[in-house]
Enzyme design. Structure first.
Site, PDB file in Angstrom:
ATOM      1  N   GLN A 166      -9.846  -5.794 -15.733  1.00  0.00           N
ATOM      2  CA  GLN A 166      -8.410  -6.091 -15.731  1.00  0.00           C
ATOM      3  C   GLN A 166      -7.935  -6.741 -17.032  1.00  0.00           C
ATOM      4  OE1 GLN A 166     -10.411  -6.390 -13.175  1.00  0.00           O
ATOM      5  NE2 GLN A 166      -9.383  -5.812 -11.287  1.00  0.00           N
ATOM      6  N   GLN A 212     -13.656   1.196 -10.653  1.00  0.00           N
ATOM      7  CA  GLN A 212     -13.280   1.155  -9.245  1.00  0.00           C
ATOM      8  C   GLN A 212     -11.851   1.620  -9.020  1.00  0.00           C
ATOM      9  OE1 GLN A 212     -14.149  -2.960  -8.602  1.00  0.00           O
ATOM     10  NE2 GLN A 212     -16.347  -2.644  -8.805  1.00  0.00           N
ATOM     11  N   TRP A 448      -3.921 -13.464 -11.680  1.00  0.00           N
ATOM     12  CA  TRP A 448      -5.289 -13.850 -11.318  1.00  0.00           C
ATOM     13  C   TRP A 448      -5.391 -15.338 -11.021  1.00  0.00           C
ATOM     14  CZ3 TRP A 448      -9.618 -15.652 -14.823  1.00  0.00           C
ATOM     15  CH2 TRP A 448     -10.873 -15.489 -14.239  1.00  0.00           C
ATOM     16  N   ARG A 449      -5.748 -15.641  -9.792  1.00  0.00           N
ATOM     17  CA  ARG A 449      -6.273 -16.977  -9.481  1.00  0.00           C
ATOM     18  C   ARG A 449      -7.785 -16.867  -9.644  1.00  0.00           C
ATOM     19  NH1 ARG A 449      -8.528 -19.017  -4.852  1.00  0.00           N
ATOM     20  NH2 ARG A 449      -8.786 -21.288  -4.944  1.00  0.00           N
ATOM     21  N   ALA A 450      -8.326 -17.637 -10.584  1.00  0.00           N
ATOM     22  CA  ALA A 450      -9.687 -17.402 -11.058  1.00  0.00           C
ATOM     23  C   ALA A 450     -10.720 -17.594  -9.954  1.00  0.00           C
ATOM     24  CB  ALA A 450      -9.994 -18.329 -12.222  1.00  0.00           C
ATOM     25  N   GLU A 487      -4.888 -11.024  -7.606  1.00  0.00           N
ATOM     26  CA  GLU A 487      -6.181 -11.364  -7.015  1.00  0.00           C
ATOM     27  C   GLU A 487      -6.329 -12.841  -6.661  1.00  0.00           C
ATOM     28  OE1 GLU A 487      -9.467  -8.512  -8.429  1.00  0.00           O
ATOM     29  OE2 GLU A 487      -8.726  -9.462 -10.256  1.00  0.00           O
ATOM     30  N   HIS A 488      -6.926 -13.083  -5.478  1.00  0.00           N
ATOM     31  CA  HIS A 488      -7.540 -14.359  -5.072  1.00  0.00           C
ATOM     32  C   HIS A 488      -6.559 -15.464  -4.717  1.00  0.00           C
ATOM     33  CE1 HIS A 488     -11.031 -12.325  -6.534  1.00  0.00           C
ATOM     34  NE2 HIS A 488     -10.750 -12.500  -7.802  1.00  0.00           N
ATOM     35  N   GLU A 509      -8.005  -8.297  -4.753  1.00  0.00           N
ATOM     36  CA  GLU A 509      -9.139  -8.925  -4.085  1.00  0.00           C
ATOM     37  C   GLU A 509      -8.629 -10.183  -3.397  1.00  0.00           C
ATOM     38  OE1 GLU A 509     -13.121  -7.697  -6.641  1.00  0.00           O
ATOM     39  OE2 GLU A 509     -12.205  -9.664  -6.957  1.00  0.00           O
ATOM     40  N   TYR A 512     -12.175 -15.441  -2.730  1.00  0.00           N
ATOM     41  CA  TYR A 512     -13.588 -15.578  -2.387  1.00  0.00           C
ATOM     42  C   TYR A 512     -13.897 -16.897  -1.685  1.00  0.00           C
ATOM     43  CZ  TYR A 512     -14.531 -12.007  -6.061  1.00  0.00           C
ATOM     44  OH  TYR A 512     -14.577 -10.886  -6.840  1.00  0.00           O
TER      45      TYR A 512
END
Length: 621
Positions: A166, A212, A448-450, A487-488, A509, A512
Site C-alpha cells: 500500500q 492480493q 492506516w492505523r498501524a 485498515e485496522h 484489514e 489485529y
C-alpha cells in the site's frame, strides 16, 4: 497478510536514518529554477550515468530499510534520455522516495534500464523470508522505461520488478522492451505482496503474481496474468474480462465514471517549471496523454508558495489567503494548527511523500466547501495527542448536501493521500479522513492505523494507546473513490453516509489487536464491519471489495459481517469477499449472506458475486 512479519518488525528491526542532502544545486539547475529544498535532486541528461547511478544507489541504501524514518526525498529527471544500451540506468527505490520525470509527456523522459522494488528478506542474513508486505510509501511517475537488464542475472533480467504494497503509486508511465512484474519471484519465499495502484499508464504484459489486490485505472495493458483475491480494472484497454469471477478474481469496468489525473511538475521548452493540473473527466477509458498534453490547465511555479518543513502554518496560510497554491517540499512538517485551504481550485502538491504530523491534537489539513481543490502526494500523521480528524473536506454541519457550492464537473480531488495512526510514534485520532463536501473524488488513499511500528508496544498496549475510531467517514453526496484502502481502525473502518457514492476497489484489514470480544462489540453485535453504508442511504455502488481478518491478539474474536449495508435496491455491491489470515472469524460476507471466513479456510476467500443477490440466484426456500 502483513501479520506474518509484524512481530519481526516490531521487535528489533534496525532502521536506517541517513539523510540525503543533495539539492537542486547539485544538478546544475537552470538559472531561475525554483528552490525545491535540500531533499529534491534534479538530474539533467548531460550528467554522467555513473554519477546518477551512484547518487540513486546511495539513496536506496539509506532508505531500503528506513520504514519508520523521517527522511523524505524526490529525484526528478529533466526531459531527455538516461542510460545507454551498454550502460543502462538501473534504479532501486526505497521508502519515502519519489522518482518522476519533468516532461510534459511521459515520453519526454526515457530511462534506458529499470526502476525497481525488490522484496525485503528478513531472515538468514537477508536471504530468507522474503516478501513485499510492508514495501510502502514510494512513487514512480511521468516517464518512460525502456527495460534494459544488462548486467543482471537470468531471473532479475526477466522483468522490471515492482514488488510493493500500500501507499505506492505508478502513474503516467510508458514501459516497453520487457515485462512488468508486481511481485519479486527471484527471492526465497513467501514472496507475498499486498498492493497497489496504477493509473494513466501504457504497459507491457504484467505479471500480477502474489499481489492480493490491485487497481489499474485508465491505462493500456498488453496482458495481465493471474490474480490472488481481488483485481480491479477500470477504463483499461486490454483488461481481462470478469465473466469467470471469482476464478480468476477480476472485476472490470469498461469506463471510469469519474476521474482526474494527479497534477505533475514539468519543465517546458524554455526551461521554466510549471505544474500541469489535469481536468476532471467522465466515463473515460485509456491514457490521458495519447493525443498530446493531458487536458487541463497549466500553472507557473511562481503561482505556488514552495514550503519547507521550517515554514510555520501561519506563513503557509497567509500565502494561501493571498491566492497562492501550495507545493510541499519533502520532509516532515509539525502542524499545530490547521493548514486552511479556502479558495476554489487551489492545488496542494506534495513532493517526496511530504508528511504533515498533527501537534497538540490539531487537524493538520482542512479544505473548505469549495469546488476544484486538489490535494495530492501528501501523507498525514496522527500525533501524540488525540485529533478530532486528520484531514477534513467541507464543514460538518449535518445533512445539508445539495446546497453546497460544489461542482460535478470540477470535483475536489484527493490523489495519493495517505494517513497513519501510529507506526513511527504514538498516534491518536477520532477520524482520519472526513469528507463532508459533495462531489469529491478520492483517487488512491491508504488510511492506516498501524499494526506494527517502533513504539515497542504489545498488541494490547497498542489497542489502548494508538487510538483511531474510523478511518474514512464520507458524509457528502456524489463522492467517488477509485482505490480506497483502509485498515485496522477500532470501529467501522469506513462509514459512507452520503448518497450516490461509488467505490471502485476497496481493501480492508480489520484490527489485529482487540484484546477481548468485549473490546470488539458494536452494541449487541459482534464486531464492526469493515465497510458500512449508512442505514438511511438509498443509492450506493461498490465494485471489487475485500475485508480480511487476523485477530492475532485474540484468535477467538468474531466479526458478524465484513460489509454492512441497508436493504434497498439502490445499494449494490459487485464482487465482494472476506478472507481469513489465520486468526479470528468473519461470520458472513454481507448482511448475514456468505459463509464464515474462519480458520478452516485460511487464505481461501468467501465470495459474494452480487448483493443484493439477484432473484434468479437466490436459494430456494
Amino acid at each position: 497478510m502483513r501479520f506474518r512479519l509484524a512481530r519481526a518488525l516490531t521487535i528489533g528491526l534496525v532502521l536506517a536514518t541517513a539523510v540525503m542532502t543533495t539539492g537542486t544545486a547539485a544538478a546544475s539547475p537552470t538559472p531561475g529554477a525554483p528552490d525545491l529544498g535540500p531533499n529534491v535532486t534534479v538530474f539533467d541528461p548531460s550528467m554522467p550515468v555513473s554519477h546518477i547511478q551512484a547518487t540513486l544507489d546511495a539513496a536506496h541504501a539509506a532508505q531500503v530499510d528506513n520504514e519508520m524514518g523521517t527522511t523524505r526525498h524526490a529525484y526528478l529527471f529533466k526531459p531527455g534520455t538516461y542510460g545507454t544500451a551498454e550502460h543502462p540506468l538501473q534504479i532501486k527505490v526505497g521508502y519515502y522516495t519519489e522518482i518522476a520525470g519533468l516532461g510534459a509527456s511521459p515520453t519526454d523522459v526515457v530511462i534506458n534500464g529499470k526502476v525497481e522494488v525488490y522484496n525485503r528478506c528478513l531472515a538468514d542474513g537477508g536471504t530468507g523470508n522474503c516478501l513485499a508486505l510492508v514495501n510502502f510509501w514510494r512513487t514512480l511517475s511521468n516517464l518512460s522505461i525502456d527495460v534494459n537488464a544488462a548486467g543482471q542475472d537470468g531471473c532479475r533480467a526477466s522483468a522490471n520488478f515492482w514488488a510493493v504494497s500500500q501507499a505506492v503509486s505508478l502513474r503516467r508511465l510508458d514501459i516497453s522492451g520487457g515485462t512488468l512484474s508486481l511481485m519479486d519471484y527471484c527471492t526465497a519465499g513467501p514472496q507475498y505482496a499486498s498492493g497497489g495502484f496504477i493509473a494513466d499508464s501504457r504497459l507491457p504484459s504484467v505479471t500480477n503474481g502474489s499481489q492480493q489486490q490491485w487497481l489499474t485505472r485508465n491505462s493500456e495493458i498488453a496482458g495481465w496474468s493471474n490474480g490472488v483475491w481481488n483485481q480491479v480494472f477500470s477504463g483499461v484497454a486490454g483488461a481481462p474480462g470478469e465473466a469467470g469471477f471469482p476464478n480468476p478474481p477480476y472485476t472490470t469496468l469498461d469506463a471510469t465514471p469519474v476521474s482526474r489525473e494527479k497534477p505533475f511538475l514539468y519543465v517546458d521548452a524554455r526551461g521554466r517549471y510549471q505544474v500541469r493540473v489535469p481536468a476532471a473527466r467522465r466515463d473515460t477509458r485509456g491514457i490521458s496523454w495519447a493525443g498530446g498534453m493531458t487536458p487541463g490547465r497549466t500553472l507557473p511555479i511562481t503561482d505556488f508558495f514552495i514550503a519547507k518543513p521550517s515554514d510555520s502554518v501561519q506563513v503557509i496560510n497567509n500565502q494561501l489567503a493571498r491566492g497562492k497554491h501550495l507545493l510541499l517540499t519533502p520532509g516532515v512538517y509539525g502542524i499545530a494548527r490547521s493548514i486552511e485551504v479556502k479558495r476554489p481550485n487551489t492545488v496542494v502538491l506534495g513532493l517526496g511523500h511530504a508528511t504533515l504530523t498533527a501537534v497538540d491534537g490539531s487537524t493538520p489539513l482542512v479544505v473548505a466547501d469549495v469546488p476544484g481543490v486538489i490535494v495530492a502526494g501528501v501523507t498525514v500523521d496522527a500525533g501524540l495527542e488525540k485529533s478530532p480528524v486528520l484531514l477534513r473536506v467541507g464543514k460538518r454541519v449535518g445533512k445539508s448536501h445539495g446546497n453546497r457550492p460544489s461542482s460535478p464537473d470540477n470535483p475536489t480531488t484527493l490523489s495519493d493521500v495517505y494517513f497513519r495512526v501510529g507506526g513511527p510514534h504514538v498516534g491518536k485520532t477520532d477520524i482520519a479522513l472526513e469528507v463532508n463536501s459533495d462531489n469529491v473524488l478520492i483517487d488512491h488513499a491508504w488510511v492506516w492505523r498501524a499494526d506494527h511500528g517502533v513504539e515497542g508496544f504489545t498488541d494490547t498496549e497498542r489497542w489502548n494507546t494508538n487510538i483511531g475510531r474510523n478511518g474514512a467517514v464520507v458524509n457528502g453526496d456524489h463522492v467517488t473513490a477509485t482505490g480506497l484502502f483502509v485498515e485496522h481502525f477500532q470501529q467501522y473502518n469506513t462509514v459512507w453516509n452520503g448518497e450516490a457514492g461509488t467505490t471502485i476497489l476497496y481493501q480492508n484489514e480489520l484490527p489485529y489487536d482487540p484484546p477481548t470480544q468485549a473490546d470488539w462489540m458494536n452494541g449487541d453485535v459482534e464486531g464492526w464491519a469493515g465497510y458500512k453504508v449508512g442505514d438511511h442511504v438509498r443509492t450506493h455502488r461498490l465494485y471489487g471489495g475485500g475485508v480480511y481478518v487476523f485477530n492475532q491478539n485474540n484468535p477467538q474474536i468474531h466479526t458478524e459481517n465484513g460489509f454492512e449495508v441497508p436493504e434497498t435496491p439502490g445499494v449494490r455491491l459487485h464482487h465482494i469477499m472476506t478472507v481469513n489470515l489465520s486468526a479470528g472469524t468473519i461470520d458472513h460476507v454481507v448482511n448475514g449472506v456468505g459463509d464464515a471466513a474462519d480458520t478452516t479456510r485460511v487464505g481461501a476467500p468467501v465470495y459474494v458475486v452480487d448483493y443484493p443477490v439477484p432473484v434468479a440466484d437466490s436459494p430456494s426456500p
